[in-house]
Design an enzyme around this catalytic site. Structure first.
Site, PDB file in Angstrom:
ATOM      1  N   GLU A 100       8.854   4.989   2.684  1.00  0.00           N
ATOM      2  CA  GLU A 100       7.481   6.138   1.391  1.00  0.00           C
ATOM      3  C   GLU A 100       7.142   7.245   2.924  1.00  0.00           C
ATOM      4  O   GLU A 100       6.089   7.158   2.669  1.00  0.00           O
ATOM      5  CB  GLU A 100       7.168   6.261   0.858  1.00  0.00           C
ATOM      6  CG  GLU A 100       8.297   5.329  -0.138  1.00  0.00           C
ATOM      7  CD  GLU A 100       7.297   4.729  -1.828  1.00  0.00           C
ATOM      8  OE1 GLU A 100       7.841   5.090  -2.706  1.00  0.00           O
ATOM      9  OE2 GLU A 100       6.629   4.018  -1.646  1.00  0.00           O
ATOM     10  N   CYS A 123       3.039   4.671 -10.329  1.00  0.00           N
ATOM     11  CA  CYS A 123       1.735   5.512  -9.359  1.00  0.00           C
ATOM     12  C   CYS A 123       1.591   6.910  -9.125  1.00  0.00           C
ATOM     13  O   CYS A 123       0.281   6.991  -9.687  1.00  0.00           O
ATOM     14  CB  CYS A 123       1.790   5.090  -8.007  1.00  0.00           C
ATOM     15  SG  CYS A 123       3.212   5.433  -7.035  1.00  0.00           S
TER      16      CYS A 123
END
Lengths: 674, 674
Positions: free
Chosen positions: B315, B417
């Site tokens: 990521e 998230c």
């Protein structure tokens, strides 16, 4: 005796071609040179690396069979590195034409002894599970445990050892383990307790090869079971990695899958096994599936280098035509798996396209994986490294160093699958060179040496792939008409052939010698074969001359990453430009500022001292101007002037397989074009 | 009273601008509409999702404080979803202009009660460690445990709750936990036992905000310690993920780092915290570092949409200019973090470029993360989805569905998230609209509503970003000269402004109204500000009119992924083409067969019923021909004819933020151009 190597379809198989030719690669041609380094450096270093990484200590601990022995660390599949090295060493021991470490036979026997000591009475052998999880029932951690994968590599090593040396110690170990697996796994109703697959294929092709070596049909049946047990989602229930089933190729049966997908090495090992099964059983549906999947891979998921597997994430195939150059994952193991699969397809079908891709992948996508010195490796093989990469902070790989997309070669990996895989492929390379059928001998690959089989024995004199002239001299021929078939590579735009100085004599079924369009298929079994049928005599000479002019290549426009670019190729070799070879580039400018002038010509030049001897190709590029005031935001109005380019510079390109042998720096295969 | 929101630099800080303006976003303008959905759908749904995912059950189990209670599952940072939802709900409770669930105050109190119940006597609060690892000492699993990250979100929620509602219950909990952290962490010699950082930043900005809310200087000192404790490699010793330190931004001190790198959310949360510390302390070296890193990010690592973080793997940020469109990771959370950081930079420096990027990121890179209906989310936000993606087998994401690069929106993620992050940003959005300084009021963002501060109260009437006319009517003004500063967006090529119908009256320091080149910086503090200084009276009217012609954008040529392409933009909005909107495309052809005719014009049209009301842009494209016989290999000789294109079709483009609201299909932002 044929060259000792993998893939030996039985006489009962449906293979179009037989692997019973023998080939010897000699001299300092490219393949001979790479094999010599493999034999003299890479393979002899293997046991040291395996010692340092703890692999051998794991086996010693397992062999002591005392409770409380600890696993020394590494992955659950840590033993597989040992098995792959053993396979490489075995093929090497069967090749008396290439010098290797004289101590190699003893090292092999010593490690075989370790394995025998570690194997338990039931036949089980895996130091991770024996040491780290002694109380866990076998074969219960199928998703990530790699138990059958590791067993598969043991079996392949054993087949290699038996085929190459005639010795049976390792084969005995493998058979005992295979029998345990055979007693444990099978379809519902078979009376065998486990109806599931391993998360990493490998056992399929290993069992097919064990069938070929032993004649025991139940190994082939078990291989077929494992192939067809994919696609039922049985790996979904206990994965906690939230991977989709496609990662494991457990999303659809092999027979129904539309395209290659998921983890690329898993996918290709599985398809190699499926091809073995289809070859041996003559299963037409399975054959159609592997043909379809190979065609999908070649047309939509393969890099110019033959590399496959676009994504770092999951080490996976991308979407069709999604082939990013920077961060191309192109794992060395995936290229090797592609070679292994393509060779199986070549034997099954007799179609030259499989050996076309094999050659491309071997000479570009595999050879890049090991340094010219034979002691440093790449895990991933991108087609673009940016200017400034060497100064880049922090961007990391997940297998230790050497897989960060920047060409930093290292001596070994934490996950060391690639190095012994390179070793076993190079050691077994002669078996990929030629085949036979009832009519005669087929030459798939060209390299200096000798080839025999199908009633013919030939000497091959060539500097291929540096030069296109391949001179074949018949040393022995059996009586009667025999057909010598020569693969005309798909990249060859023009070529000539003659027999004893007579052009065209006895030549039949070849492709047109005129230039052809983009990969156009000429169709038919003889599409890529030049057939020469005659009564041969010792001293007959055939000369095939492939025109080797360097050329510019473009991609299908749906390959977005190569949009507006050209690549340089010459013969079967893909070229790249490395920053260090471009002295004409001014200070502050790099490869990413270049635009290739496709109207200017290319020139080839032999450089005997560069990179162990390579033919370089020079081209003309122009340096794109940069605004002195580019501002804080890199996007702006479409500007007709943005295509303007500056002064001309000469670019020097080297074969891609030799990149990253002189430090870390920028590199490009695809270059933006005017 | 200023709008309740994050980032409240103290009067002692070195911030150029103060956040003490109040803004209300009303009506059905784009931002008002998205906020209304956030308040009426997304936030009210939060507790249901947290219940289904086990988050609340984890807290209940922890609150029972009985031994043997099990962690219900999820990640070590599972509580942070609850904290982020609480922060969103708190901001919403402070906004009485937007309708929300009337039961929201009770839900907040109930969850605050759960947290109070779960907190232990020492102040510690984390259901994962309390339930799953009750005997493990606190703060020992710093690499992957996210203890301080989760604590940081708790602190931010508490600051929000206190600021927005004036209630102290949650702040008491947070202070108690912060005091435990302060007693535990500090530099060598401080007498505190732990001199290390958490693997995921967040605590830094949280502590700075806690300092702002409580006035307790030691929280700011601790924030500064954590910022500067990065770059010592302390996360290297117990990581077993073999990540490089750059993943954690632990490879180099923030003050010395050359470029943003590693996990993008980690990097940006850290830099938001570093900016908070620099703002409060006036530390010039730290300020120079965050200015430098922001400029590097904007110029070399940011997508046209404002999205950041190119790699699925880790990521993470890619290399400079490595911005692949397909598989652009562009995590929704990273775009949110970019907005949060840019706003801190805008306040610190007073420079408009930060709000320029903020606007772009908010309207394109963030809003795409939540569906128009407010109940389905995207984790990653690519700029290209290929033809045939919807039929693609097996390619998967690792956070459950919704992160496979294909725009499949889902109701919640295993790693959730992003959804509550979208909620907290949208709920606090009014605080990003305006600021004040000693001279008056600055308008950073334009939306229908009211703005007050710096001695002025304005009504804002506009249909921005659909129309460029922004009419400001003064409702109240304090005596004496006040300066009204209006941001002229960096995308604006032409604009006019008048005061009470008089062009140019009292207008000073603005950028030229003539078209400008690619992102050229005009320099100086007033570079992007239109300043109007006068004595204001109620009823005064200022009209700013930004020309909104759709435009074609190209990228710096080093952005390889956009080579030879153009993108469509209009005002601050980036457009994309979705396959379903192109009825003129023939059967068997898709978006990847199109070439944009950049010489043909663009046209904009308001479509009130499409996608909750959008302005579409139409363009002309040509369909690239395909060889009927493309063959098995997608590469061939460079061919002058390959640029030929076929018949013209009209393309309809929609704003990128609204993509993937009508099912899964092909999409492109960058379109190859003739």
């Amino acid at each position: 005796m044929p060259s000792a190597g993998p893939v030996r379809p039985t006489d009962r198989s449906s293979a179009a071609l037989r692997p019973d030719a023998s080939a010897v690669l000699t001299g300092d041609g490219l393949l001979g040179q790479r094999r010599a380094v493999n034999a003299s450096v890479s393979i002899p270093q293997g046991p040291e690396r395996l010692e340092e990484a703890g692999n051998l200590e794991n086996l010693r601990a397992a062999a002591r069979k005392e409770s409380g022995e600890a696993f020394r660390g590494g992955y659950p599949f840590q033993d597989s590195d040992v098995h792959k090295w053993l396979e490489a060493a075995a093929w090497q021991l069967g090749d008396d034409s290439t010098a290797t470490d004289p101590g190699l036979p003893d090292r092999v026997q010593e490690i075989v002894g370790l394995l025998r000591g570690a194997q338990d009475d039931a036949g089980y052998l895996n130091s991770y599970f024996m040491l780290a999880k002694p109380d866990q029932p076998r074969f219960t951690e199928l998703v990530w445990g790699h138990e059958l994968y590791t067993a598969g590599h043991l079996i392949q090593a054993a087949v290699a050892h038996h085929r190459a040396t005639g010795r049976g110690e390792l084969l005995d170990i493998a058979v005992k383990f295979a029998d345990l697996i055979d007693a444990s796994f099978g379809p519902e109703g078979s009376g065998k307790p486990i109806d599931r697959i391993d998360g990493h294929p490998e056992i399929e092709t290993a069992l097919a090869e064990l069938y070929r070596e032993t004649g025991e049909r139940r190994y082939l049946d078990l291989a077929g079971y494992f192939v067809d047990a994919h696609g039922r989602g049985t790996l979904g229930s206990d994965t906690n990695h939230h991977m989709r089933l496609g990662y494991f190729q457990d999303h659809a049966p092999v027979r129904e899958a539309k395209a290659v997908t998921g983890h690329s090495v898993r996918q290709l090992y599985l398809l190699a096994g499926a091809t073995d099964v289809a070859t041996e059983t003559g299963d037409a549906e399975l054959r159609a599936a592997v043909e379809r999947l190979w065609a999908e891979m070649a047309a939509r998921q393969t890099y110019l280098t033959g590399g496959v597997g676009a994504h770092h994430s999951d080490e996976a195939f991308g979407h069709p035509y999604e082939l990013p150059n920077e961060r191309a994952y192109c794992e060395t193991c995936a290229a090797i798996a592609s070679v292994q699969w393509s060779w199986r397809m070549a034997l099954l079908t007799g179609d030259t396209r499989y050996s076309d891709l094999l050659e491309r992948t071997l000479l570009n996508g595999v050879l890049c994986g090991v340094s010219l010195g034979g002691d440093r490796y790449l895990y991933d093989n991108p087609l673009h490294v940016r200017d400034g990469f060497a100064d880049q902070e922090g961007a990391g790989g997940s297998h230790g160093e050497g897989d960060d997309g920047g060409g930093r070669r290292v001596g070994w990996f934490r996950c060391a699958c690639c190095p012994p895989n390179v070793m076993r492929l190079l050691a077994s390379l002669p078996s990929y060179v030629a085949s036979t059928d009832a009519d005669g001998l087929q030459l798939h690959q060209y390299a200096e040496g000798t080839v025999a089989g199908g009633g013919l024995a030939l000497e091959v004199a060539t500097r291929y792939p540096w030069e296109g002239r391949i001179a074949l001299t018949v040393r022995e021929a059996s009586a009667g008409e025999r057909t010598l078939s020569l693969r005309i590579p798909h990249w060859a735009r023009e070529w000539t052939a003659d027999v004893n100085g007579q052009a065209g004599a006895g030549i039949d079924g070849a492709r047109s010698a005129s230039p052809e369009g983009r990969g156009r298929e000429t169709g038919g079994r003889d599409g890529g074969w030049l057939r020469i049928t005659r009564e041969w005599a010792a001293g007959d000479e055939v000369v095939l001359d492939l025109a080797m002019a360097p050329r510019l290549t473009e991609a299908d426009p749906r390959v977005d990453a190569a949009r507006g670019c050209a690549a340089i190729e010459r013969g079967p070799l893909v070229y790249c430009v490395e920053a260090g070879d471009q002295p004409e580039l001014g200070d502050g400018y790099g490869l990413d500022d270049l635009v290739l002038d496709v109207a200017a010509g290319l020139a080839a030049e032999w450089r005997p001292k560069l990179l162990d001897g390579v033919c370089v190709v020079t081209a003309t590029a122009r340096v794109r101007g940069r605004s002195g005031n580019a501002g804080w935001w890199p996007y702006g109005d479409v500007d007709a002037a943005s295509g303007e380019v500056g002064e001309a510079v000469t670019l020097t390109a080297v074969p891609y397989y030799a990149w990253a042998n002189r430090g870390v720096g920028a590199m490009r295969v695809w270059i933006p074009r005017v």
